[in-house]
Motif scaffolding. Sequence first.
Motif, mmCIF file in Angstrom:
data_model
loop_
_atom_site.group_PDB
_atom_site.id
_atom_site.type_symbol
_atom_site.label_atom_id
_atom_site.label_comp_id
_atom_site.label_asym_id
_atom_site.label_seq_id
_atom_site.Cartn_x
_atom_site.Cartn_y
_atom_site.Cartn_z
ATOM 1 N N UNK A 14 0.400 8.470 12.572
ATOM 2 C CA UNK A 14 -0.238 7.416 13.355
ATOM 3 C C UNK A 14 -1.650 7.299 12.783
ATOM 4 N N UNK A 15 -1.796 6.435 11.799
ATOM 5 C CA UNK A 15 -3.047 6.291 11.059
ATOM 6 C C UNK A 15 -4.074 5.547 11.914
ATOM 7 N N UNK B 291 -4.474 -6.859 7.389
ATOM 8 C CA UNK B 291 -4.139 -5.927 6.316
ATOM 9 C C UNK B 291 -3.264 -4.796 6.844
ATOM 10 N N UNK B 292 -3.607 -4.275 8.011
ATOM 11 C CA UNK B 292 -2.841 -3.165 8.571
ATOM 12 C C UNK B 292 -1.431 -3.599 8.956
ATOM 13 N N UNK B 293 -1.253 -4.863 9.319
ATOM 14 C CA UNK B 293 0.086 -5.370 9.647
ATOM 15 C C UNK B 293 1.032 -5.257 8.455
ATOM 16 N N UNK B 294 0.508 -5.330 7.243
ATOM 17 C CA UNK B 294 1.324 -5.190 6.034
ATOM 18 C C UNK B 294 1.822 -3.750 5.855
ATOM 19 N N UNK B 295 1.143 -2.795 6.479
ATOM 20 C CA UNK B 295 1.476 -1.379 6.348
ATOM 21 C C UNK B 295 2.247 -0.834 7.547
ATOM 22 N N UNK B 296 2.115 -1.500 8.673
ATOM 23 C CA UNK B 296 2.645 -0.989 9.935
ATOM 24 C C UNK B 296 4.168 -0.881 9.923
ATOM 25 N N UNK B 297 4.657 0.283 10.358
ATOM 26 C CA UNK B 297 6.086 0.580 10.450
ATOM 27 C C UNK B 297 6.805 0.365 9.119
ATOM 28 N N UNK B 298 6.156 0.813 8.057
ATOM 29 C CA UNK B 298 6.723 0.706 6.718
ATOM 30 C C UNK B 298 6.831 2.095 6.099
ATOM 31 N N UNK B 299 7.693 2.169 5.078
ATOM 32 C CA UNK B 299 7.754 3.343 4.221
ATOM 33 C C UNK B 299 6.833 3.009 3.052
ATOM 34 N N UNK C 293 -12.334 -0.360 14.849
ATOM 35 C CA UNK C 293 -11.255 0.606 14.684
ATOM 36 C C UNK C 293 -9.932 -0.039 15.038
ATOM 37 N N UNK C 294 -8.914 0.310 14.282
ATOM 38 C CA UNK C 294 -7.565 -0.151 14.567
ATOM 39 C C UNK C 294 -6.604 0.937 14.102
ATOM 40 N N UNK C 295 -5.297 0.649 14.168
ATOM 41 C CA UNK C 295 -4.317 1.679 13.835
ATOM 42 C C UNK C 295 -3.032 1.055 13.317
ATOM 43 N N UNK C 296 -2.273 1.874 12.612
ATOM 44 C CA UNK C 296 -0.922 1.508 12.207
ATOM 45 C C UNK C 296 -0.093 2.777 12.110
#
Length: 123
Positions: A30-31, A61-69, A7-10
Amino acid sequence: MYELTVESAFEAAHRIENYPGKCARLHGHNWIVEAVAQGTELNELGILIDFKVFKTELNKILDELDHRYLNELENFAKKNPTAENIAKEIFEKLSASEIFSGETKLKAIKIHESPKSCVTYFP
């Protein structure tokens, strides 16, 4: 058969274009993301996939989505960044990782956009 889950989050914002309600407006979540692998072949240590390696691959992969619109990202240029579409995108990228070989496969991605709402994608 073994099944492993990491489990992780972004955190990210999105809007659902043409949605008949308030989700059409810009908002964030907060996905929480769960990745599930499945296989039968353990390595010489008795491990299917090292949890640390599995989580590292997911986090790339989640780093590409984190804190993005999310609506501005190329992958969502032609489709809404719904939980369903996000789960499928994560699945497709993660399943291409070198950690999945032989009989060990990515089984599913579960994504929670709130504590009481989630989507599971599996092929």
